[in-house]
Scaffold this motif. Structure first.
Motif, PDB file in Angstrom:
ATOM      1  N   VAL A 112       0.838  -1.203   0.000  1.00  0.00           N
ATOM      2  CA  VAL A 112       0.000   0.000   0.000  1.00  0.00           C
ATOM      3  C   VAL A 112       0.870   1.248   0.000  1.00  0.00           C
ATOM      4  O   VAL A 112       0.787   2.083  -0.894  1.00  0.00           O
ATOM      5  N   ALA A 113       1.709   1.366   1.014  1.00  0.00           N
ATOM      6  CA  ALA A 113       2.611   2.517   1.115  1.00  0.00           C
ATOM      7  C   ALA A 113       3.564   2.286   2.270  1.00  0.00           C
ATOM      8  O   ALA A 113       3.189   1.688   3.287  1.00  0.00           O
ATOM      9  N   GLY A 114       4.800   2.762   2.103  1.00  0.00           N
ATOM     10  CA  GLY A 114       5.759   2.647   3.194  1.00  0.00           C
ATOM     11  C   GLY A 114       5.940   1.213   3.646  1.00  0.00           C
ATOM     12  O   GLY A 114       6.307   0.337   2.871  1.00  0.00           O
ATOM     13  N   ASP A 115       5.644   0.972   4.938  1.00  0.00           N
ATOM     14  CA  ASP A 115       5.789  -0.379   5.493  1.00  0.00           C
ATOM     15  C   ASP A 115       4.447  -1.086   5.606  1.00  0.00           C
ATOM     16  O   ASP A 115       4.308  -2.051   6.348  1.00  0.00           O
ATOM     17  N   ARG A 116       3.446  -0.621   4.862  1.00  0.00           N
ATOM     18  CA  ARG A 116       2.087  -1.150   4.966  1.00  0.00           C
ATOM     19  C   ARG A 116       1.737  -2.028   3.772  1.00  0.00           C
ATOM     20  O   ARG A 116       2.017  -1.694   2.627  1.00  0.00           O
ATOM     21  N   TRP A 117       1.094  -3.168   4.089  1.00  0.00           N
ATOM     22  CA  TRP A 117       0.611  -4.102   3.084  1.00  0.00           C
ATOM     23  C   TRP A 117      -0.829  -4.461   3.431  1.00  0.00           C
ATOM     24  O   TRP A 117      -1.231  -4.399   4.593  1.00  0.00           O
ATOM     25  N   SER A 118      -1.610  -4.843   2.435  1.00  0.00           N
ATOM     26  CA  SER A 118      -3.018  -5.157   2.672  1.00  0.00           C
ATOM     27  C   SER A 118      -3.407  -6.423   1.923  1.00  0.00           C
ATOM     28  O   SER A 118      -2.927  -6.679   0.811  1.00  0.00           O
ATOM     29  N   ILE A 119      -4.289  -7.224   2.550  1.00  0.00           N
ATOM     30  CA  ILE A 119      -4.756  -8.449   1.913  1.00  0.00           C
ATOM     31  C   ILE A 119      -6.186  -8.745   2.363  1.00  0.00           C
ATOM     32  O   ILE A 119      -6.489  -8.709   3.556  1.00  0.00           O
ATOM     33  N   PRO A 120      -7.100  -9.008   1.426  1.00  0.00           N
ATOM     34  CA  PRO A 120      -8.463  -9.388   1.809  1.00  0.00           C
ATOM     35  C   PRO A 120      -8.477 -10.821   2.330  1.00  0.00           C
ATOM     36  O   PRO A 120      -7.760 -11.683   1.807  1.00  0.00           O
ATOM     37  N   VAL A 121      -9.252 -11.072   3.358  1.00  0.00           N
ATOM     38  CA  VAL A 121      -9.315 -12.412   3.949  1.00  0.00           C
ATOM     39  C   VAL A 121     -10.768 -12.798   4.196  1.00  0.00           C
ATOM     40  O   VAL A 121     -11.642 -11.944   4.332  1.00  0.00           O
ATOM     41  N   LEU A 138       8.680  -9.906  12.826  1.00  0.00           N
ATOM     42  CA  LEU A 138       8.495  -8.457  12.724  1.00  0.00           C
ATOM     43  C   LEU A 138       7.196  -8.057  12.032  1.00  0.00           C
ATOM     44  O   LEU A 138       6.859  -6.876  11.975  1.00  0.00           O
ATOM     45  N   TRP A 139       6.457  -9.026  11.492  1.00  0.00           N
ATOM     46  CA  TRP A 139       5.151  -8.695  10.910  1.00  0.00           C
ATOM     47  C   TRP A 139       4.166  -8.345  12.028  1.00  0.00           C
ATOM     48  O   TRP A 139       4.107  -9.021  13.052  1.00  0.00           O
ATOM     49  N   ARG A 140       3.374  -7.299  11.814  1.00  0.00           N
ATOM     50  CA  ARG A 140       2.304  -6.917  12.723  1.00  0.00           C
ATOM     51  C   ARG A 140       1.016  -6.834  11.917  1.00  0.00           C
ATOM     52  O   ARG A 140       0.981  -6.200  10.860  1.00  0.00           O
ATOM     53  N   ALA A 141      -0.036  -7.502  12.398  1.00  0.00           N
ATOM     54  CA  ALA A 141      -1.302  -7.559  11.662  1.00  0.00           C
ATOM     55  C   ALA A 141      -2.396  -6.817  12.422  1.00  0.00           C
ATOM     56  O   ALA A 141      -2.511  -6.935  13.651  1.00  0.00           O
ATOM     57  N   ARG A 142      -3.203  -6.054  11.670  1.00  0.00           N
ATOM     58  CA  ARG A 142      -4.320  -5.315  12.248  1.00  0.00           C
ATOM     59  C   ARG A 142      -5.499  -5.354  11.281  1.00  0.00           C
ATOM     60  O   ARG A 142      -5.327  -5.519  10.067  1.00  0.00           O
ATOM     61  N   ARG A 143      -6.690  -5.203  11.844  1.00  0.00           N
ATOM     62  CA  ARG A 143      -7.882  -5.036  11.017  1.00  0.00           C
ATOM     63  C   ARG A 143      -8.801  -4.065  11.730  1.00  0.00           C
ATOM     64  O   ARG A 143      -9.182  -4.286  12.883  1.00  0.00           O
ATOM     65  N   ASN A 144      -9.116  -2.978  11.040  1.00  0.00           N
ATOM     66  CA  ASN A 144      -9.944  -1.924  11.635  1.00  0.00           C
ATOM     67  C   ASN A 144      -9.363  -1.445  12.960  1.00  0.00           C
ATOM     68  O   ASN A 144     -10.062  -1.304  13.967  1.00  0.00           O
ATOM     69  N   ASP A 145      -8.047  -1.218  12.973  1.00  0.00           N
ATOM     70  CA  ASP A 145      -7.324  -0.702  14.145  1.00  0.00           C
ATOM     71  C   ASP A 145      -7.245  -1.688  15.304  1.00  0.00           C
ATOM     72  O   ASP A 145      -6.817  -1.319  16.403  1.00  0.00           O
ATOM     73  N   ALA A 146      -7.661  -2.929  15.093  1.00  0.00           N
ATOM     74  CA  ALA A 146      -7.556  -3.949  16.140  1.00  0.00           C
ATOM     75  C   ALA A 146      -6.410  -4.901  15.798  1.00  0.00           C
ATOM     76  O   ALA A 146      -6.322  -5.398  14.669  1.00  0.00           O
ATOM     77  N   GLY A 165     -14.266  -8.638  13.081  1.00  0.00           N
ATOM     78  CA  GLY A 165     -14.318  -7.457  12.235  1.00  0.00           C
ATOM     79  C   GLY A 165     -14.520  -7.811  10.772  1.00  0.00           C
ATOM     80  O   GLY A 165     -14.611  -8.978  10.392  1.00  0.00           O
ATOM     81  N   ARG A 166     -14.582  -6.792   9.958  1.00  0.00           N
ATOM     82  CA  ARG A 166     -14.756  -6.961   8.522  1.00  0.00           C
ATOM     83  C   ARG A 166     -13.695  -6.139   7.798  1.00  0.00           C
ATOM     84  O   ARG A 166     -13.142  -5.199   8.335  1.00  0.00           O
ATOM     85  N   GLY A 167     -13.440  -6.513   6.557  1.00  0.00           N
ATOM     86  CA  GLY A 167     -12.477  -5.762   5.771  1.00  0.00           C
ATOM     87  C   GLY A 167     -11.138  -6.470   5.677  1.00  0.00           C
ATOM     88  O   GLY A 167     -10.925  -7.534   6.274  1.00  0.00           O
ATOM     89  N   PRO A 168     -10.217  -5.889   4.922  1.00  0.00           N
ATOM     90  CA  PRO A 168      -8.907  -6.516   4.711  1.00  0.00           C
ATOM     91  C   PRO A 168      -8.030  -6.446   5.956  1.00  0.00           C
ATOM     92  O   PRO A 168      -8.269  -5.647   6.866  1.00  0.00           O
ATOM     93  N   VAL A 169      -7.025  -7.292   5.979  1.00  0.00           N
ATOM     94  CA  VAL A 169      -6.029  -7.275   7.052  1.00  0.00           C
ATOM     95  C   VAL A 169      -4.865  -6.405   6.598  1.00  0.00           C
ATOM     96  O   VAL A 169      -4.397  -6.517   5.467  1.00  0.00           O
ATOM     97  N   GLU A 170      -4.428  -5.533   7.485  1.00  0.00           N
ATOM     98  CA  GLU A 170      -3.287  -4.675   7.181  1.00  0.00           C
ATOM     99  C   GLU A 170      -2.048  -5.216   7.876  1.00  0.00           C
ATOM    100  O   GLU A 170      -2.071  -5.526   9.068  1.00  0.00           O
ATOM    101  N   LEU A 171      -0.985  -5.359   7.111  1.00  0.00           N
ATOM    102  CA  LEU A 171       0.285  -5.840   7.646  1.00  0.00           C
ATOM    103  C   LEU A 171       1.293  -4.703   7.685  1.00  0.00           C
ATOM    104  O   LEU A 171       1.326  -3.861   6.788  1.00  0.00           O
ATOM    105  N   ARG A 172       2.099  -4.709   8.731  1.00  0.00           N
ATOM    106  CA  ARG A 172       3.203  -3.761   8.827  1.00  0.00           C
ATOM    107  C   ARG A 172       4.456  -4.517   9.233  1.00  0.00           C
ATOM    108  O   ARG A 172       4.413  -5.376  10.100  1.00  0.00           O
ATOM    109  N   TYR A 173       5.535  -4.171   8.570  1.00  0.00           N
ATOM    110  CA  TYR A 173       6.817  -4.815   8.849  1.00  0.00           C
ATOM    111  C   TYR A 173       7.693  -3.783   9.540  1.00  0.00           C
ATOM    112  O   TYR A 173       8.221  -2.877   8.903  1.00  0.00           O
TER     113      TYR A 173
END
Length: 216
Positions: A112-121, A138-146, A165-173
């Motif tokens: 997505v941008a910078g250290d952010r990645w997104s994937i629908p699940v 070092l991967w950190r996973a969030r969905r809707n800020d959770a 929750g609903r929506g894609p999972v956001e990954l940060r490295y």
């Protein structure tokens, strides 16, 4: 597209769970004790090519997010799993290479941008699902800020436990204090080496000039 050729010559000089899975059949910690040349054209995922079943083959390729398999024509008769792998379809060969492509697209994390990645699940709350990317702490996973719990799967792929929750999972490295500290030490060591090297060259140059003047 990610290709997964049969094992051919290669060297791994650092821990690689996925390489151990491909060549030895297990991603558990430990060394790869068999030379690649010895399994070349004979085994894959720790199983003889003619004994690798389609169910295991498909499951591992799905977890690793592999969308294409490239096989040498001389190895094709032995890899019977491809004949029963309904998830793949054969494409026209390119020289001695036979190409099998996944019928449906593989969902993998998108940058997505910078250290952010997104994937629908998709899945039920509490279910562990693979994100089709290699696991690393070092991967950190969030969905809707959770925040979502994560772990490595059987193929050493990254798994997350879904919430309600609903929506894609956001990954940060993101690097931790240990990695950042190690980077700072490396930078400092490089700086010290550069200064030492510069001073050594300067002193050598000064000695050369002094000797030249003495000779004159």
């Amino acid at each position: 597209m990610v290709a997964a050729p049969l094992p051919r010559h290669g060297t791994f000089t650092h821990p690689s769970p996925v390489a151990k899975l491909v060549y030895g059949g297990s991603a558990d910690p430990g060394a790869i004790t068999t030379l690649v040349e010895r399994v070349d054209g004979h085994s894959l995922f720790g199983r003889a090519l003619d004994r690798l079943d389609a169910t295991t083959f498909n499951a591992l390729l799905d977890r690793l997010g592999i969308s294409a398999v490239v096989v040498l024509d001389e190895d094709r008769p032995e890899l019977k799993a491809l004949a029963d792998a309904t998830a793949f379809t054969q494409r026209p060969p390119v020289g001695p290479f036979i190409i099998f492509e996944r019928r449906t697209a593989t969902t993998i994390p998108i940058h997505v941008a910078g250290d952010r990645w997104s994937i629908p699940v998709e899945g039920q709350p509490g279910e562990w699902v693979s994100l089709h990317v290699a696991y690393y702490p070092l991967w950190r996973a969030r969905r809707n800020d959770a925040s979502l719990a994560s772990r490595h799967g059987p193929a050493w792929d990254l798994e997350v436990r879904l919430d309600d929750g609903r929506g894609p999972v956001e990954l940060r490295y993101r690097a931790t204090a240990v990695e950042m500290g190690a980077t700072m030490v490396s930078v400092a060591a490089a700086a010290v080496w550069l200064v030492w090297s510069w001073r050594a060259r300067t002193r050598a140059s000064e000695r050369t000039v002094t000797q030249a003047r003495s000779s004159a």
